[in-house]
Motif scaffolding. Structure first.
Motif, PDB file in Angstrom:
ATOM      1  N   PRO A 191     -36.278  22.810  21.112  1.00  0.00           N
ATOM      2  CA  PRO A 191     -35.750  21.804  22.057  1.00  0.00           C
ATOM      3  C   PRO A 191     -34.127  21.980  22.250  1.00  0.00           C
ATOM      4  CG  PRO A 191     -35.804  20.848  19.702  1.00  0.00           C
ATOM      5  CD  PRO A 191     -36.533  21.935  19.684  1.00  0.00           C
ATOM      6  N   LEU A 192     -33.475  22.734  21.304  1.00  0.00           N
ATOM      7  CA  LEU A 192     -32.009  23.054  21.565  1.00  0.00           C
ATOM      8  C   LEU A 192     -32.014  24.181  22.683  1.00  0.00           C
ATOM      9  CD1 LEU A 192     -30.161  23.167  18.197  1.00  0.00           C
ATOM     10  CD2 LEU A 192     -29.424  21.851  20.158  1.00  0.00           C
ATOM     11  N   THR A 193     -32.865  25.109  22.507  1.00  0.00           N
ATOM     12  CA  THR A 193     -33.266  26.177  23.736  1.00  0.00           C
ATOM     13  C   THR A 193     -33.525  25.642  24.877  1.00  0.00           C
ATOM     14  OG1 THR A 193     -34.049  27.838  21.814  1.00  0.00           O
ATOM     15  CG2 THR A 193     -34.437  28.268  24.519  1.00  0.00           C
ATOM     16  N   LEU A 194     -34.206  24.804  25.015  1.00  0.00           N
ATOM     17  CA  LEU A 194     -34.758  24.056  26.257  1.00  0.00           C
ATOM     18  C   LEU A 194     -33.282  23.116  26.707  1.00  0.00           C
ATOM     19  CD1 LEU A 194     -38.197  23.080  25.506  1.00  0.00           C
ATOM     20  CD2 LEU A 194     -37.495  24.660  26.941  1.00  0.00           C
ATOM     21  N   LEU A 232     -19.654  18.784  28.480  1.00  0.00           N
ATOM     22  CA  LEU A 232     -19.558  18.175  27.286  1.00  0.00           C
ATOM     23  C   LEU A 232     -20.913  18.034  26.486  1.00  0.00           C
ATOM     24  CD1 LEU A 232     -17.942  16.199  25.169  1.00  0.00           C
ATOM     25  CD2 LEU A 232     -18.833  14.317  26.636  1.00  0.00           C
ATOM     26  N   ALA A 233     -21.879  17.946  27.269  1.00  0.00           N
ATOM     27  CA  ALA A 233     -23.423  18.223  26.497  1.00  0.00           C
ATOM     28  C   ALA A 233     -23.573  19.497  25.995  1.00  0.00           C
ATOM     29  CB  ALA A 233     -24.356  17.662  27.529  1.00  0.00           C
ATOM     30  N   TYR A 234     -23.268  20.749  27.065  1.00  0.00           N
ATOM     31  CA  TYR A 234     -23.335  22.048  26.675  1.00  0.00           C
ATOM     32  C   TYR A 234     -22.442  22.345  25.217  1.00  0.00           C
ATOM     33  CZ  TYR A 234     -23.238  26.909  26.714  1.00  0.00           C
ATOM     34  OH  TYR A 234     -23.266  28.407  26.397  1.00  0.00           O
ATOM     35  N   ASP A 235     -21.274  21.917  25.330  1.00  0.00           N
ATOM     36  CA  ASP A 235     -20.429  22.258  24.071  1.00  0.00           C
ATOM     37  C   ASP A 235     -20.891  21.696  23.059  1.00  0.00           C
ATOM     38  OD1 ASP A 235     -18.751  23.852  25.521  1.00  0.00           O
ATOM     39  OD2 ASP A 235     -17.308  22.093  25.997  1.00  0.00           O
ATOM     40  N   ASN A 236     -21.480  20.693  22.860  1.00  0.00           N
ATOM     41  CA  ASN A 236     -22.128  19.926  21.739  1.00  0.00           C
ATOM     42  C   ASN A 236     -23.470  20.398  21.392  1.00  0.00           C
ATOM     43  OD1 ASN A 236     -20.288  17.528  20.443  1.00  0.00           O
ATOM     44  ND2 ASN A 236     -19.776  17.740  22.729  1.00  0.00           N
ATOM     45  N   ALA A 237     -24.195  20.771  22.529  1.00  0.00           N
ATOM     46  CA  ALA A 237     -25.435  21.469  22.198  1.00  0.00           C
ATOM     47  C   ALA A 237     -25.419  22.676  21.223  1.00  0.00           C
ATOM     48  CB  ALA A 237     -26.299  21.573  23.350  1.00  0.00           C
ATOM     49  N   VAL A 238     -24.150  23.779  21.763  1.00  0.00           N
ATOM     50  CA  VAL A 238     -23.879  24.751  21.167  1.00  0.00           C
ATOM     51  C   VAL A 238     -23.485  24.468  19.522  1.00  0.00           C
ATOM     52  CG1 VAL A 238     -22.295  26.771  21.011  1.00  0.00           C
ATOM     53  CG2 VAL A 238     -23.157  25.941  23.033  1.00  0.00           C
ATOM     54  N   LYS A 246     -24.980  25.939  16.113  1.00  0.00           N
ATOM     55  CA  LYS A 246     -24.471  26.438  15.162  1.00  0.00           C
ATOM     56  C   LYS A 246     -24.783  25.887  13.751  1.00  0.00           C
ATOM     57  CE  LYS A 246     -19.838  26.454  13.298  1.00  0.00           C
ATOM     58  NZ  LYS A 246     -18.482  25.783  13.225  1.00  0.00           N
ATOM     59  N   LEU A 247     -24.851  24.421  13.683  1.00  0.00           N
ATOM     60  CA  LEU A 247     -25.072  23.856  12.556  1.00  0.00           C
ATOM     61  C   LEU A 247     -26.696  23.949  12.084  1.00  0.00           C
ATOM     62  CD1 LEU A 247     -23.412  20.614  13.292  1.00  0.00           C
ATOM     63  CD2 LEU A 247     -22.578  22.348  11.797  1.00  0.00           C
ATOM     64  N   VAL A 248     -27.343  24.130  13.057  1.00  0.00           N
ATOM     65  CA  VAL A 248     -28.856  24.421  12.826  1.00  0.00           C
ATOM     66  C   VAL A 248     -28.831  25.937  12.343  1.00  0.00           C
ATOM     67  CG1 VAL A 248     -31.355  24.954  13.758  1.00  0.00           C
ATOM     68  CG2 VAL A 248     -29.859  22.638  14.297  1.00  0.00           C
ATOM     69  N   ASN A 249     -28.390  26.814  12.904  1.00  0.00           N
ATOM     70  CA  ASN A 249     -28.559  28.156  12.362  1.00  0.00           C
ATOM     71  C   ASN A 249     -27.895  28.513  11.012  1.00  0.00           C
ATOM     72  OD1 ASN A 249     -29.487  29.123  14.631  1.00  0.00           O
ATOM     73  ND2 ASN A 249     -27.744  29.419  15.767  1.00  0.00           N
ATOM     74  N   ALA A 250     -26.665  27.547  10.507  1.00  0.00           N
ATOM     75  CA  ALA A 250     -26.247  27.790   9.515  1.00  0.00           C
ATOM     76  C   ALA A 250     -27.238  27.007   8.404  1.00  0.00           C
ATOM     77  CB  ALA A 250     -25.018  27.117   9.252  1.00  0.00           C
ATOM     78  N   LEU A 251     -27.819  26.038   8.559  1.00  0.00           N
ATOM     79  CA  LEU A 251     -28.759  25.565   7.807  1.00  0.00           C
ATOM     80  C   LEU A 251     -30.276  26.477   7.906  1.00  0.00           C
ATOM     81  CD1 LEU A 251     -29.364  23.182   6.104  1.00  0.00           C
ATOM     82  CD2 LEU A 251     -30.570  22.008   7.857  1.00  0.00           C
ATOM     83  N   LEU A 252     -30.510  26.941   8.982  1.00  0.00           N
ATOM     84  CA  LEU A 252     -31.878  28.176   8.783  1.00  0.00           C
ATOM     85  C   LEU A 252     -31.516  29.297   7.964  1.00  0.00           C
ATOM     86  CD1 LEU A 252     -34.600  28.517   9.839  1.00  0.00           C
ATOM     87  CD2 LEU A 252     -33.532  29.322  11.851  1.00  0.00           C
ATOM     88  N   ASP A 253     -30.169  29.784   8.451  1.00  0.00           N
ATOM     89  CA  ASP A 253     -29.833  31.031   7.605  1.00  0.00           C
ATOM     90  C   ASP A 253     -29.949  30.680   6.217  1.00  0.00           C
ATOM     91  OD1 ASP A 253     -29.535  32.336   9.897  1.00  0.00           O
ATOM     92  OD2 ASP A 253     -27.484  32.072  10.184  1.00  0.00           O
ATOM     93  N   PHE A 254     -29.239  29.724   5.628  1.00  0.00           N
ATOM     94  CA  PHE A 254     -29.114  29.331   4.205  1.00  0.00           C
ATOM     95  C   PHE A 254     -30.531  28.876   3.760  1.00  0.00           C
ATOM     96  CE2 PHE A 254     -28.077  26.693   0.422  1.00  0.00           C
ATOM     97  CZ  PHE A 254     -26.907  27.304   0.159  1.00  0.00           C
ATOM     98  N   SER A 255     -31.289  28.419   4.482  1.00  0.00           N
ATOM     99  CA  SER A 255     -32.714  28.217   3.840  1.00  0.00           C
ATOM    100  C   SER A 255     -33.354  29.343   3.661  1.00  0.00           C
ATOM    101  CB  SER A 255     -33.398  27.068   4.680  1.00  0.00           C
ATOM    102  OG  SER A 255     -33.736  27.397   6.091  1.00  0.00           O
ATOM    103  N   ARG A 256     -33.173  30.296   4.407  1.00  0.00           N
ATOM    104  CA  ARG A 256     -33.987  31.609   4.508  1.00  0.00           C
ATOM    105  C   ARG A 256     -33.574  32.320   3.425  1.00  0.00           C
ATOM    106  NH1 ARG A 256     -33.621  33.318  10.861  1.00  0.00           N
ATOM    107  NH2 ARG A 256     -35.801  32.319  11.485  1.00  0.00           N
ATOM    108  N   ARG A 312     -23.612  33.425  20.518  1.00  0.00           N
ATOM    109  CA  ARG A 312     -23.381  31.999  20.690  1.00  0.00           C
ATOM    110  C   ARG A 312     -22.717  31.438  19.357  1.00  0.00           C
ATOM    111  NH1 ARG A 312     -28.984  29.873  23.283  1.00  0.00           N
ATOM    112  NH2 ARG A 312     -28.310  29.690  25.504  1.00  0.00           N
ATOM    113  N   GLU A 313     -23.065  32.189  18.255  1.00  0.00           N
ATOM    114  CA  GLU A 313     -22.380  31.813  17.292  1.00  0.00           C
ATOM    115  C   GLU A 313     -20.753  31.997  17.065  1.00  0.00           C
ATOM    116  OE1 GLU A 313     -22.542  30.941  12.796  1.00  0.00           O
ATOM    117  OE2 GLU A 313     -24.222  31.411  14.329  1.00  0.00           O
ATOM    118  N   ALA A 314     -20.304  33.046  17.605  1.00  0.00           N
ATOM    119  CA  ALA A 314     -18.872  33.358  17.919  1.00  0.00           C
ATOM    120  C   ALA A 314     -18.438  32.000  18.896  1.00  0.00           C
ATOM    121  CB  ALA A 314     -18.463  34.561  18.259  1.00  0.00           C
ATOM    122  N   ALA A 315     -19.009  31.771  20.034  1.00  0.00           N
ATOM    123  CA  ALA A 315     -18.616  30.929  21.103  1.00  0.00           C
ATOM    124  C   ALA A 315     -18.507  29.533  20.240  1.00  0.00           C
ATOM    125  CB  ALA A 315     -19.679  30.788  21.950  1.00  0.00           C
ATOM    126  N   ALA A 316     -19.533  29.197  19.533  1.00  0.00           N
ATOM    127  CA  ALA A 316     -19.642  27.873  18.917  1.00  0.00           C
ATOM    128  C   ALA A 316     -18.284  27.740  17.883  1.00  0.00           C
ATOM    129  CB  ALA A 316     -20.840  27.702  18.019  1.00  0.00           C
TER     130      ALA A 316
END
Length: 829
Positions: free
Chosen positions: A197-200, A226-232, A236-246, A426-430
């Motif tokens: 859903p974040l991609t969409l 505003l919506a875009y910045d907070n979706a990014v 970032k938070l989801v990626n961090a959680l996914l990376d950590f869980s992996r 996008r990681e750096a942008a976030a």
């Protein structure tokens, strides 16, 4: 009529659960209610208006533990006794439905007195919040919380019964590992599902922002951005959680390839330069060319560098941030050093633990997941390296990452000869977006915003939140109707509220420096800000959180995410109530001024005829006393004593009136010296009395010397009077440092009083002892309270019958800086 406000309609349509009661205890007749109240209690106007509160709403007779009626009646009685609002703990108070059956309900109630112009209670506003859903959800979740603890209890029980402790422990360990694997799997799956859903969301938002054929309007573009910045940021938070869980599950797929990490690190650090140059910080990048490439996973190295620099920027407000890459004979070292707040020694061993956050630190923002540094440690570990930290509290922190040179230490299947191509991350942008968002704050040393005085049409609202996007979003919702000011943390918010009183405050709960809960407590402790309505916002959706906020004195509690309509409705309701309350207060002040003027005029006009009456009485005593019989002499003495008492009463009333009228001029005052002078004068009036005066030396304050002398004369005279029947009378004056700051006191060992009457001591004409026992007019302590209030302080008393009394008072914040006391240097006066 269309231009006039229909206050009854406004009240009835208010979304809050409100009930209006008459103060006719014990009946407490109901006179009105909001429709929200009727809905939750399943009643109609016809069923409640004119009826006694407890005649309609009674406890469930089948519930022997029900105590809602008793608790509510006690709260209402306290309101009648104190004329002050009373907030109750959460109550279980069942509601009887149309079928006669009781439905379980939990409420968070508050009873608020509505005073008329004379200070008498005209109505009681009974306000509740239905927290049944929160409590029932909490009770339902109890069975699902902490399965590891339940497993431990099961293991212990089995070991005791079977005597096979070792086998049970081994079984428990395996199950705990299984539970940990399941938890990691859950985080991984959830994080992965979030990405779709974040991609969409991000794709269409990026397309809308980049649209050239039909570009967005300015206002729409601002909303989409505003919506875009907070979706990014969410990505970032989801990626961090996914990376950590992996990483925790051992499923992270690394791709180690030769890379110029000095150049990449310099590029990543340089992306922060635009944000850092807007502050008083300096960014030092020292990444000279290395003798050979480093074998790293490019994406992982980016995450390591970005997390460390973001962390440094978040907790460094001035000085420097240095990013360095250097090489040893066998390793390559990355250092990120700052001159920030530092880390306490007790926290260093846990700094890389997952979800661990250092409590009590003050950074640019309070937000964060607590997995950034834990992720860095895991990623460095994937490179067979190590990460360390050195820190000094208040000086700064240095994180060091060291990885071996070459690739023989890495898994052969993960080593490749070519690195991934560089791409816009996008990681750096976030991370950069977060840094820039932290900068969108207001300097605490400057005025927040110049606003005209609030009007009935555009009241002033103060928004306090450390998230700049949320501040701006709430401000955009309120700006069409309200004058909006903002602050980025609790300390700035408190200063803003005290410098330019807002009509309402909307504040986050979790903020650096001063939390929303502590902010409310500070506001309620200051008489100037005590009545400002406060709506708290929090992401913590739990019964305890809501109750904690309401208990601290907030007027409302909204859980994120909330709808714009809900926020606007609550702000509107509380603002209208506050403005109405302000009108009532202004009318009461006006009435007090008129009463003071009347008192002054009448007292002044009475002095001349009273002087004549007293003079003629004295002439009769001198010339005609011998001609009178015993009864005549008794009558004459009564007239003389009554005249003297009337003269003293008039003088006291005039003094009270002058205190209200006179201008207050603060300067440094030696209170110890004043006390000694008053004590000497009192002793000279009755030389035969032996009273020991103990005066703490060096007690000073920034206050009006004339008014302070009047206050101390009354307090010391009071102590002198009520120790008159003591053979070893003692009066002490001094100063203490307490929770309210500097507190002065006058203590005696005289007649004392029952604490049941402590609130009545400072009212005009209030007496706890008959005139025949102790003389007085009942005005002295009222005069002291008015003097203390004019200084922005407060006064209270403590005592017990025949054990003496202590009167405590403060003189407002402006006096504290000018007070020097030597409490131990007390000596008899």
């Amino acid at each position: 009529m269309s231009g006039e406000l229909n206050y009854r309609l406004l009240f009835e349509e208010c979304p809050d659960i409100l009930l209006v009661l008459l103060p006719d205890a014990p009946r407490f007749t109901m006179v009105s209610a909001t429709r929200a109240r009727l809905a939750v209690t399943q009643t109609t106007y016809e069923q409640i208006v004119g009826q006694g509160l407890f005649d309609v709403f009674s406890d469930d007779p089948a519930d022997l533990s029900a105590d809602g009626v008793r608790n509510l009646r006690a709260s209402l009685d306290r309101v009648l006794a104190t004329r002050a609002p009373d907030t109750m703990a959460v109550q279980k108070y069942d509601i009887q439905g149309p079928d006669g059956k009781f439905v379980t309900r939990y409420w968070s109630p508050k009873n608020i007195p509505i005073l008329d112009a004379h200070g008498a209670i005209q109505y009681i506003l009974h306000r509740v919040e239905d927290v049944t859903t929160l409590i029932q959800a909490n009770e339902s979740n109890e069975a699902l919380i902490d399965p590891a603890r339940a497993l431990e209890r099961e293991v212990v029980a089995r070991s005791r019964e079977l005597g096979v402790a070792n086998d049970a422990l081994r079984e428990a360990t395996e199950k705990l590992k299984e539970l940990d694997r399941a938890k990691t799997e859950f985080f991984s799956n959830v994080s992965h599902e979030f990405r779709t859903p974040l991609t969409l969301m991000l794709g269409p938002l990026e397309d809308a922002l980049a649209e050239a054929a039909e570009p967005l309007g300015l206002e729409q573009r601002s909303r989409i951005k505003l919506a875009y910045d907070n979706a990014v940021r969410l990505l970032k938070l989801v990626n961090a959680l996914l990376d950590f869980s992996r990483l925790q599950a051992g499923r992270a797929q690394a791709r180690f390839a030769p890379l110029d990490v000095a150049q990449l690190t310099a590029e990543l650090a340089g992306m922060f330069e635009s944000a850092i140059t807007k502050t008083s910080l300096h960014l030092d990048i020292e990444c000279p060319p290395l003798s050979e490439p480093a074998w790293v996973d490019r994406d992982m190295w980016e995450k390591i560098v970005l997390n460390l620099i973001s962390n440094a920027f978040k907790f460094t407000r001035e000085g420097r941030i240095a990013v360095r890459v250097r090489e040893n004979p066998d390793s390559i070292v990355l250092e990120v050093a700052d001159t920030g707040i530092g880390i306490p020694d007790t926290e260093l061993p846990r700094i890389f633990d997952r979800f661990h956050r250092v409590e009590g630190v003050t950074g640019r923002a309070h937000e964060g997941t607590g997995i950034g540094l834990a992720l860095v440690k895991e990623l460095v570990g994937m490179h067979a390296g190590r990460v360390s930290v050195a820190s000094t509290l208040g000086v700064g922190t240095t994180f060091s990452v060291e990885i071996p040179k070459g690739f023989t230490h890495l898994p052969a299947e993960s080593v490749v000869r070519e690195a991934r191509e560089a791409h816009a991350s996008r990681e750096a942008a976030a991370h950069i977006a977060d840094a820039k968002r932290w900068l969108r704050v207001t300097d605490a040393t400057t005025r927040l915003r110049q606003l005209p005085a609030p009007t009935a049409a555009r009241p002033r609202v103060l928004i306090i939140d450390d998230n700049a996007d949320l501040r701006e979003y709430i401000g955009s919702l309120l700006a069409p109707t309200y004058q909006v000011a903002s602050a980025n943390d609790g300390l700035q918010g408190l200063a803003a509220a005290k410098s330019e009183l807002p009509d309402i405050i909307v504040s986050d709960v979790m903020m650096p420096g001063l939390s929303g809960i502590d902010l409310v407590r500070e506001l309620r402790a200051d008489p100037r800000t005590a009545s400002i309505p406060v709506i708290l916002l929090s992401a913590r959706a739990g019964q305890e959180s809501a109750i904690e906020g309401l208990d601290a004195g907030s007027d409302d509690y909204l859980v994120k995410p909330f709808s714009a309509a809900e926020l606007l409705a609550r702000v509107r309701t509380h603002t209208q109530l506050a403005l109405k309350r302000r009108e009532w207060i202004e009318q009461l002040e006006s009435a007090n001024r008129e009463l003071d003027a009347f008192t002054y005029s009448v007292a002044h006009d009475l002095r001349a005829p009273l002087r004549a009456l007293n003079g003629m009485t004295e002439m009769l005593f001198e010339d005609k006393l011998a001609q009178l019989d015993d009864e005549g002499r008794r009558y004459l003495r009564i007239i003389r004593d009554s005249g003297a008492r009337m003269t003293q009463l008039i003088e006291d009333l005039l003094k009270l009136s002058r205190i209200t009228r006179s201008e207050l001029v603060r300067q440094s005052v030696d209170l110890s010296n004043i006390v000694r002078e008053v004590a000497q004068r009192l002793s000279s009036t009755e030389p035969a009395r032996q009273v020991s005066f103990i005066v703490h030396e060096g007690v000073r304050a920034e206050a009006d010397p004339r008014l302070l002398r009047v206050a101390l004369e009354n307090l010391l005279g009071n102590a002198w009077k009520f120790t008159s029947k003591r053979t070893a009378a003692r009066v002490e004056f001094g100063v203490d440092e307490g929770q309210e700051g500097v507190t002065f006191f006058v203590r005696d060992n005289g007649a004392g009083f029952d604490m049941e009457y402590a609130d009545k001591l400072f009212g005009v004409f209030q007496r706890l002892h008959p005139v025949s026992e102790f003389e007085g007019t009942g005005v002295g302590l009222a005069t002291v309270r008015r003097i203390v209030s004019r200084h922005g302080g407060r006064i209270w008393a403590d005592g017990a019958p025949n054990q003496g009394a202590t009167f405590f008072f403060t003189l407002g914040k402006s006096s504290n800086g000018g007070i020097a006391s030597a409490v131990s240097a007390a000596e008899p006066g």
